[in-house]
Design an enzyme around this catalytic site. Structure first.
Site, mmCIF file in Angstrom:
data_model
loop_
_atom_site.group_PDB
_atom_site.id
_atom_site.type_symbol
_atom_site.label_atom_id
_atom_site.label_comp_id
_atom_site.label_asym_id
_atom_site.label_seq_id
_atom_site.Cartn_x
_atom_site.Cartn_y
_atom_site.Cartn_z
ATOM 1 N N ILE A 504 -35.904 59.908 133.324
ATOM 2 C CA ILE A 504 -35.991 59.592 131.891
ATOM 3 C C ILE A 504 -34.709 59.935 131.153
ATOM 4 O O ILE A 504 -34.609 59.746 129.942
ATOM 5 C CB ILE A 504 -37.174 60.340 131.233
ATOM 6 C CG1 ILE A 504 -37.064 61.852 131.462
ATOM 7 C CG2 ILE A 504 -38.491 59.792 131.740
ATOM 8 C CD1 ILE A 504 -38.128 62.656 130.741
ATOM 9 N N GLY A 505 -33.712 60.447 131.873
ATOM 10 C CA GLY A 505 -32.451 60.763 131.224
ATOM 11 C C GLY A 505 -31.491 61.432 132.188
ATOM 12 O O GLY A 505 -31.862 61.817 133.304
ATOM 13 N N GLY A 507 -27.398 63.736 132.139
ATOM 14 C CA GLY A 507 -26.317 64.319 131.344
ATOM 15 C C GLY A 507 -25.375 65.096 132.224
ATOM 16 O O GLY A 507 -25.371 64.945 133.453
ATOM 17 N N GLY A 508 -24.553 65.952 131.596
ATOM 18 C CA GLY A 508 -23.562 66.705 132.351
ATOM 19 C C GLY A 508 -24.176 67.671 133.336
ATOM 20 O O GLY A 508 -23.622 67.941 134.395
ATOM 21 N N PHE A 509 -25.357 68.218 132.982
ATOM 22 C CA PHE A 509 -25.992 69.178 133.892
ATOM 23 C C PHE A 509 -26.656 68.473 135.052
ATOM 24 O O PHE A 509 -26.593 68.943 136.190
ATOM 25 C CB PHE A 509 -27.016 70.012 133.120
ATOM 26 C CG PHE A 509 -27.736 71.029 133.978
ATOM 27 C CD1 PHE A 509 -27.156 72.268 134.202
ATOM 28 C CD2 PHE A 509 -28.955 70.739 134.563
ATOM 29 C CE1 PHE A 509 -27.799 73.204 134.994
ATOM 30 C CE2 PHE A 509 -29.605 71.669 135.350
ATOM 31 C CZ PHE A 509 -29.016 72.910 135.568
ATOM 32 N N GLY A 510 -27.311 67.362 134.815
ATOM 33 C CA GLY A 510 -28.001 66.691 135.906
ATOM 34 C C GLY A 510 -28.926 65.607 135.406
ATOM 35 O O GLY A 510 -28.729 65.029 134.347
ATOM 36 N N VAL A 512 -32.896 64.133 134.524
ATOM 37 C CA VAL A 512 -34.176 64.591 133.982
ATOM 38 C C VAL A 512 -35.280 63.646 134.456
ATOM 39 O O VAL A 512 -35.163 62.419 134.348
ATOM 40 C CB VAL A 512 -34.140 64.630 132.440
ATOM 41 C CG1 VAL A 512 -35.449 65.201 131.897
ATOM 42 C CG2 VAL A 512 -32.956 65.460 131.947
ATOM 43 N N LYS A 527 -35.422 69.044 134.646
ATOM 44 C CA LYS A 527 -33.976 68.793 134.620
ATOM 45 C C LYS A 527 -33.355 69.444 135.845
ATOM 46 O O LYS A 527 -33.308 70.665 135.973
ATOM 47 C CB LYS A 527 -33.358 69.338 133.332
ATOM 48 C CG LYS A 527 -31.873 68.999 133.196
ATOM 49 C CD LYS A 527 -31.374 69.114 131.763
ATOM 50 C CE LYS A 527 -31.311 70.534 131.273
ATOM 51 N NZ LYS A 527 -30.610 70.652 129.971
ATOM 52 N N ASP A 624 -24.236 72.949 119.903
ATOM 53 C CA ASP A 624 -24.211 71.540 120.311
ATOM 54 C C ASP A 624 -25.319 70.757 119.608
ATOM 55 O O ASP A 624 -26.069 70.017 120.239
ATOM 56 C CB ASP A 624 -24.364 71.429 121.829
ATOM 57 C CG ASP A 624 -23.872 70.083 122.364
ATOM 58 O OD1 ASP A 624 -23.116 69.399 121.642
ATOM 59 O OD2 ASP A 624 -24.237 69.722 123.499
#
Length: 837
Positions: A504-505, A507-510, A512, A527, A624
């Site tokens: 479902i998404g 980003g920089g961390f990983g 989701v 996540k 952030d």
């Protein structure tokens, strides 16, 4: 540009770099075989090992000094002499930075003399008993470079002749460099990917337990860099000879020096020049054929299966954030998919970043192949891929228990220590048993609290230029953090082994995933950290540290975490409606939100932020805040999310927190960016951008618009100051906003975006004003003095009770009361409580 001027600027820039050069605590530079010192062009002084300063390092064996009688005119002064060993001999160096990574360079420049031809010298070299070179012969000038950790006070470099019959062999060396490098030059962390011939997995050993020998150091897209241009005095060579298809690549350059404050690298990681040049995809004549990669082949030893590969990146080709997505391949394996440097490098273009991989070559393979190519996430017209630098290091030796240790201890000393230690331990053990037995009789049995480490906790550490996470860990309680731990197998089952259809998404961390935990049948967001994401570990720990000690209706709740098998997984409550941004723009499938609902969402987010700032003694600064980090549940209740960059606020006697700049482009507080002094007013600025985002339904930065419209904050402030804010309101809601509500909302956003933090309101003030704007919109409460709230004026507000300061929005720390509507009876509820302040 004139060639002379370009040369002057280049030299001036290099001198500027050297003036900021790293100063190692351990720093030994030896001009071997010489009685005099040699000074290089980089202003480093090599002491002669026959001089008073250098001879003290020579400790054992038979050796002699040799001078080149016929030196080449261009030969460096270091290579005019050599130390020749006719028996095993050592250099011994005293180490100050114990348990620190050190760099050792050995210079070999063979020349002929009356009695020796150094090209015939065969030798082995070891460091505190660990083999570095075996049966080594140099037929031309060679530099051998090694990184390793030393945990003893002395380091012995042993040179052993490997010779022909009758003991006629000899060893030699022309110069030695030994110095400590920055503390976190190599980091032992979870998430480093091991690239095997058949796939990818986690590398579960420590990088610093290996000796690393440099094989290649490449300045991709740039010229050769000499030690004069590098703060660690390294040489970087061009990549042209390693490109498989030269026409696939095109050089990219920039004249702007990199910003090390925002990325994951430092000037010691690689010099400025490496991050100021790159190779990018060479798309000829705007061709739409993007299905190709840029590939480099780097020769390595066929008998050396393990290498550390460090790739350097700096996005110098994009004109906006989140427009460059690409994949990294090593030996044909997808090593890193959908790289977005604007996320990895903390939302800043041209910010240096590097990623480490451990590569195991196939048997008998003598090539490490590295490729970069476009990602499927890229838009058709913006497909590209870049690479700025490559380092490949042979993993020479694995040291099972500790870094390099001193050798040469007497056998009897060792035996005596073992025997004596055995009796000492036995005595202590018996004493402890007696003591415990005695205590057992005196006091009742009691459960012993576990330390936080019992939950597999590791200390937070800085990565490259990124700053330390200073959020203190939550109080672990009698059983540590085990109450939050979720077994990896449970998460595998919940996500159907991390099925791509559940994503479902990202980003920089990983990535989701949407999931349902079988243990309690609750819907969650999982996540999962991305392999190779070096920033993942501190963000992972900070997120747990923050969310495990706070709870609020308008903050996303942490369900648990997993730190097994080198995994870094965070599990949150599932937010059905997703990020606020998706409901404002960028999604054709979602209906735009009405103005009243947008106000409710802004009020909810402000409540969460206000509690974050005031709910503890120091408070927490998010760092952030943006529309993608404000999530909505099934009832459109707003909750602030993503606390990976959060920091504790200043102490009572402080005004700010000094720290490296982190945040997202377009939302970043300009004062924080200039002064690197963080306060809760930095969150207020970011929230002000979100308010205009909500009002105008457009991104914080849109590079496709006219120059004056690219930055939302600047553009909206121009209209607000002109008193024409209604001209830029989202057309979908423009007819439903009452003028008085719009006026108050615009003024609130304007105050949030004040240039200096001292002029900005607190989040309590922001919350009060947003609730006021909501009341003006809904007209649910009669105003005093007979003032009509719809005439554009500000009606008087009922004064708060005694003891409660006006325009201060105290928040109940335990406000999980199920209330989400902003009704007339609740609109000023925040004014009548002192709790949570």
């Amino acid at each position: 540009m004139d060639a002379k001027l370009l040369h002057y600027l280049s030299v001036h820039f290099s001198i500027l770099i050297l003036s900021n050069a790293f100063t190692p605590q351990d720093n030994y530079l030896i001009n071997c075989g010489s009685a005099t010192s040699a000074t290089l062009v980089d202003n480093r002084h090599f002491a002669g090992d026959s001089s008073e300063n250098g001879s003290s390092h020579l400790s054992e064996g038979k050796s002699l000094s040799l001078t080149n009688q016929n030196p080449s005119p261009n030969s460096p002064l270091l290579y005019s002499t050599a130390r020749v060993f006719t028996s095993p001999s050592t250099y011994t160096f005293n180490i100050k930075n114990i348990n620190w990574t050190h760099l050792l360079r050995l210079h070999f420049a063979p020349f002929k003399s009356l009695n020796y031809d150094l090209s015939h010298g065969k030798l082995s070299v070891s460091a505190n008993g660990v083999s570095l070179l075996t049966n080594f012969v140099a037929n031309s000038t060679v530099l051998k470079e090694f990184f390793f950790t030393v945990d003893e006070e002395d380091l012995e470099i042993l040179f052993t002749p490997v010779g022909g019959g009758s003991g006629s062999g000899f060893a030699y060396v022309n110069a030695i460099e030994l110095f400590s490098v920055p503390k976190d030059f190599f980091v032992d962390s979870a998430g480093i990917a091991l690239i095997n011939p058949d796939g990818i997995q986690e590398f579960k050993r420590n990088i610093t337990s290996h000796v690393l020998e440099t094989v290649h150091r490449i300045n991709v897209g740039g010229p050769k860099l000499t030690p004069f241009n590098d703060t660690l005095w390294r040489t970087w060579i061009p990549d042209e000879d390693f490109l498989v298809l030269k026409t696939a690549a095109k050089v990219a350059t920039t004249n702007d020096p990199p910003n090390y404050e925002l990325g994951g690298a430092t000037r010691e990681t690689a010099p400025d020049n490496v991050y100021m040049t790159a190779q990018q995809m060479n798309v000829v004549n705007d061709s739409l054929i993007f299905h190709f990669n840029i590939t480099w082949d780097f020769p390595v030893g066929a008998d050396d299966p393990m290498h550390l590969v460090r790739l350097h990146f700096s996005d110098i080709v994009s004109i906006a954030l989140n427009t460059l997505y690409f994949n990294v391949y090593i030996n044909g394996v997808t090593a890193y998919k959908d790289v977005d440097l604007s996320v990895l490098a903390f939302h800043q273009l041209a910010s240096p970043y590097y990623i480490d991989f451990v590569v195991r070559n196939a048997k008998d393979s003598d090539i490490v192949r590295i490729s970069v190519g476009p990602s499927d996430l890229s838009s058709t017209l913006r497909k590209n891929a870049i690479l700025n630098g490559v380092e490949i290091m042979r993993m020479v030796d694995f040291i099972s228990s500790s870094p390099l240790k001193s050798r040469g201890k007497s056998t009897w000393i060792v035996v005596g220590s073992v025997v004596g230690g055995f009796f000492a331990i036995s005595f202590v053990f018996l004493a402890i048993l007696a003591l415990l037995k005695c205590k057992k009789k005196k006091r009742p049995k009691k459960t012993k609290p576990r330390r936080a480490e019992s939950a597999g906790w590791t200390s937070l550490r800085a990565y490259g230029a990124s700053s330390h996470a200073t959020i203190s860990l939550a109080s672990p309680g009698p059983y540590g953090y085990s109450g939050l731990k979720i077994p990896f197998t449970d998460l595998q089952s919940a996500t159907n082994n991390f099925d791509k259809n559940l994503v479902i998404g990202s980003g920089g961390f990983g990535t989701v995933y949407k999931a349902i935990l079988e243990s309690n049948s609750i819907k969650v967001a999982v996540k999962r950290g991305m392999p190779g994401s070096r920033q993942g570990l501190p963000e992972f720990h900070t997120e747990i540290a923050v969310l495990s000690r706070i709870r609020h209706r308008h903050l996303v709740s942490l369900v648990g975490y997993c730190e097994e098998q080198s995994e870094m997984i965070l599990v949150y409550e599932y937010m059905e409606k997703g990020p606020l941004r998706s409901h404002l723009y960028g999604s054709d499938s979602l209906q735009p939100l009405p103005w009243k609902q947008r106000l409710e969402i802004c009020i909810g987010a402000a409540r969460g932020l206000h509690y974050l700032h005031t709910g503890s003694a120091q408070g927490i600064i998010h760092r952030d805040i943006k529309s993608t980090n404000i999530l909505l549940d099934e009832n459109y209740v707003a909750k602030v999310a993503d606390f990976g960059l959060s920091k504790s606020g200043p102490c009572l006697n402080e005004t700010h927190v000094s720290t490296g700049v982190k945040g997202s482009f377009g939302y970043l507080d300009p004062e924080y960016f200039r002064r690197q002094q963080l306060t809760d007013k930095s969150d207020v600025y970011s929230f002000g951008v979100v308010l205009f985002e909500v009002l105008c339904a457009r991104p914080a930065v849109d590079p496709l618009l006219n120059r004056e419209e690219v930055n939302l904050a600047e553009w909206a402030m121009e209209w607000q100051k002109k008193g024409l804010i209604e001209k830029i309101v989202d057309p979908f809601i423009v007819d439903e906003i009452k003028p008085s509500s719009l006026k108050k909302f615009g003024e609130t956003a304007e105050k949030c975006l004040a240039e200096y933090g001292v002029d900005r309101p607190t989040m309590g003030d922001v919350l009060w004003n947003l609730e006021y704007a909501y009341q003006l919109q809904t007209n649910e409460r009669k105003r005093e003095h007979g003032i009509d709230a719809d005439d554009g004026s500000e009606a008087a507000v009922t004064p708060p009770p005694m003891g409660v300061p006006a325009r201060r929005g105290g928040v109940d720390a335990d406000s999980d009361d199920g209330t989400s509507d902003i009704s007339s009876s609740r609109v000023f509820s925040q004014l009548i409580t002192n709790e949570g302040r």
